[in-house]
Enzyme design. Structure first.
Site, PDB file in Angstrom:
ATOM      1  N   ASP A 203       2.134   2.234  -3.404  1.00  0.00           N
ATOM      2  CA  ASP A 203       2.800   0.969  -3.733  1.00  0.00           C
ATOM      3  C   ASP A 203       1.930  -0.181  -3.241  1.00  0.00           C
ATOM      4  OD1 ASP A 203       4.843  -0.932  -4.484  1.00  0.00           O
ATOM      5  OD2 ASP A 203       6.315   0.647  -4.208  1.00  0.00           O
ATOM      6  N   GLY A 229      -1.966  -0.108  -3.239  1.00  0.00           N
ATOM      7  CA  GLY A 229      -2.695  -0.511  -4.427  1.00  0.00           C
ATOM      8  C   GLY A 229      -1.741  -0.939  -5.529  1.00  0.00           C
ATOM      9  N   PHE A 231      -0.491  -0.400  -9.547  1.00  0.00           N
ATOM     10  CA  PHE A 231      -0.543   0.597 -10.615  1.00  0.00           C
ATOM     11  C   PHE A 231      -1.109   0.037 -11.917  1.00  0.00           C
ATOM     12  CE2 PHE A 231       4.297  -0.072 -10.212  1.00  0.00           C
ATOM     13  CZ  PHE A 231       4.304  -1.219 -10.988  1.00  0.00           C
ATOM     14  N   HIS A 249      11.252   0.338 -16.523  1.00  0.00           N
ATOM     15  CA  HIS A 249      12.246  -0.631 -17.007  1.00  0.00           C
ATOM     16  C   HIS A 249      12.003  -2.031 -16.470  1.00  0.00           C
ATOM     17  CE1 HIS A 249      15.570  -0.554 -13.648  1.00  0.00           C
ATOM     18  NE2 HIS A 249      14.373  -0.675 -13.136  1.00  0.00           N
TER      19      HIS A 249
END
Length: 338
Positions: A203, A229, A231, A249
């Site tokens: 994360d 990091g 994504f 979502h």
């Protein structure tokens, strides 16, 4: 047709119109930690006021409204008892809604909803207009609000973590990476259920910093690697299985495609992707429609149908294998790297 609506329908609509009053009552009750203070028994608003730094009359009127919301009962003129519903706002208890109540009534969510009309007219979230930045940058600039968000997501994860660990056999994987895994609640449940697995919690840096203490408290410091990091960048660790819970979502199709491609790039041949999301029904609208609108307003995200998930996965090199609903309302979407 009579132009005067029946009184019962007008009253029903008025209750909907003013329902935001209840949201703010619950949010302030959570901020003042009244559920924690009433957990051991009834107290008067006069006795509670100095403990929570509130005006006695203001607190009494709040708690009286809390009776209407079902949070308290009023035993005497100014003495209140916590109800089972109100007890859900206790902090530091399993399944607590304390941080969720604060998160939903804080600027990051509350102010964008106040400009829903802009989202509907433009097709874009009004977050930058009302906050000056997107939601994630807003949280980086407001760490206290971000902490409530992280804990709320962790608490919600506890509802589904055991289900995910039960619905899928993780024992064949040496490494399981939870991408955007927040406090590591879901990954911890998987590791406890499958002692041979090792985990990677991935994360943003400030989230990983906040997760370290909880991972150590869970006794998983030796089995869970913490990696910081984004994504959206090619820094996702290599693993045999990837968890992606309530991430897609948050984003539109273009951004979701980018996330899935980054995971695909990092994944070895035959790797599995396990997406945990609500799946929109194709038929009659359900409460998921309101959740979809929330994701639209606060993050330019969206809830998706099974067919939309299948298309999104296929476009990024993942083959959908099955979608398994769970009792909590979310589904486990399983895919394999092509």
């Amino acid at each position: 047709m009579d132009q005067t609506p029946p009184p019962n329908l007008s009253q029903q609509l008025l209750e909907h119109i003013s329902s935001y009053w209840i949201s703010q009552v619950i949010g302030v009750v959570a901020r003042l930690r009244l559920a924690d203070l009433l957990a051991s028994g009834p107290l008067s608003s006069e006795a509670l006021a100095p403990q929570v730094g509130a005006h006695p009359d203001g607190l009494y009127r709040l708690m009286r409204a809390g009776v209407v919301a079902g949070l308290f009962t009023q035993e005497h003129p100014s003495t209140f008892t916590l109800t089972p519903l109100g007890a859900c706002l206790r902090s530091e208890v399993p399944g607590s809604m304390h941080d969720m109540a604060i998160m939903q009534t804080s600027p990051g969510h509350w102010l964008p909803w106040g400009d829903l009309v802009t989202a509907v007219r433009t097709g874009r979230a009004p977050v930058r207009k009302v906050l000056g930045t997107d939601l994630w940058e807003h949280y980086q600039k407001n760490p206290e609000e971000a902490a409530h968000f992280d804990r709320a997501m962790g608490s919600f994860s506890s509802f589904v973590a055991a289900e995910v660990a039960r619905l899928h056999d993780f024992s064949p994987y040496a490494r399981v990476a939870d991408v955007g895994g927040s406090q590591g609640v879901l990954l911890a449940a998987v590791l406890r259920a499958h002692p041979a697995c090792r985990g990677i919690l991935f994360d943003l840096p400030h989230v990983i910093d906040g997760a370290r203490a909880q991972v150590e408290a869970e006794g998983l410091g030796q089995r869970m690697e913490l990696v910081a990091g984004s994504f959206f960048e090619p820094v996702i660790p290599t693993a045999e299985a990837y968890l992606l819970k309530h991430i897609l979502h948050d984003w539109d199709d273009a951004s979701s495609t980018s996330i899935l491609r980054q995971i695909h790039r990092a994944a070895p041949p035959g790797a599995r992707l396990l997406v945990v999301e609500m799946v929109m029904p194709d038929g009659e609208p359900s409460r998921t429609a309101l959740i979809d609108l929330n994701m639209f307003v606060v993050a330019d995200g969206r809830e998706r149908t099974a067919r939309e998930y299948e298309a999104l996965l296929a476009s990024t090199g993942w083959a959908l294998e099955r979608i398994t609903p769970s009792p909590s309302g979310v589904s486990l979407i399983e895919a394999c790297k092509l």
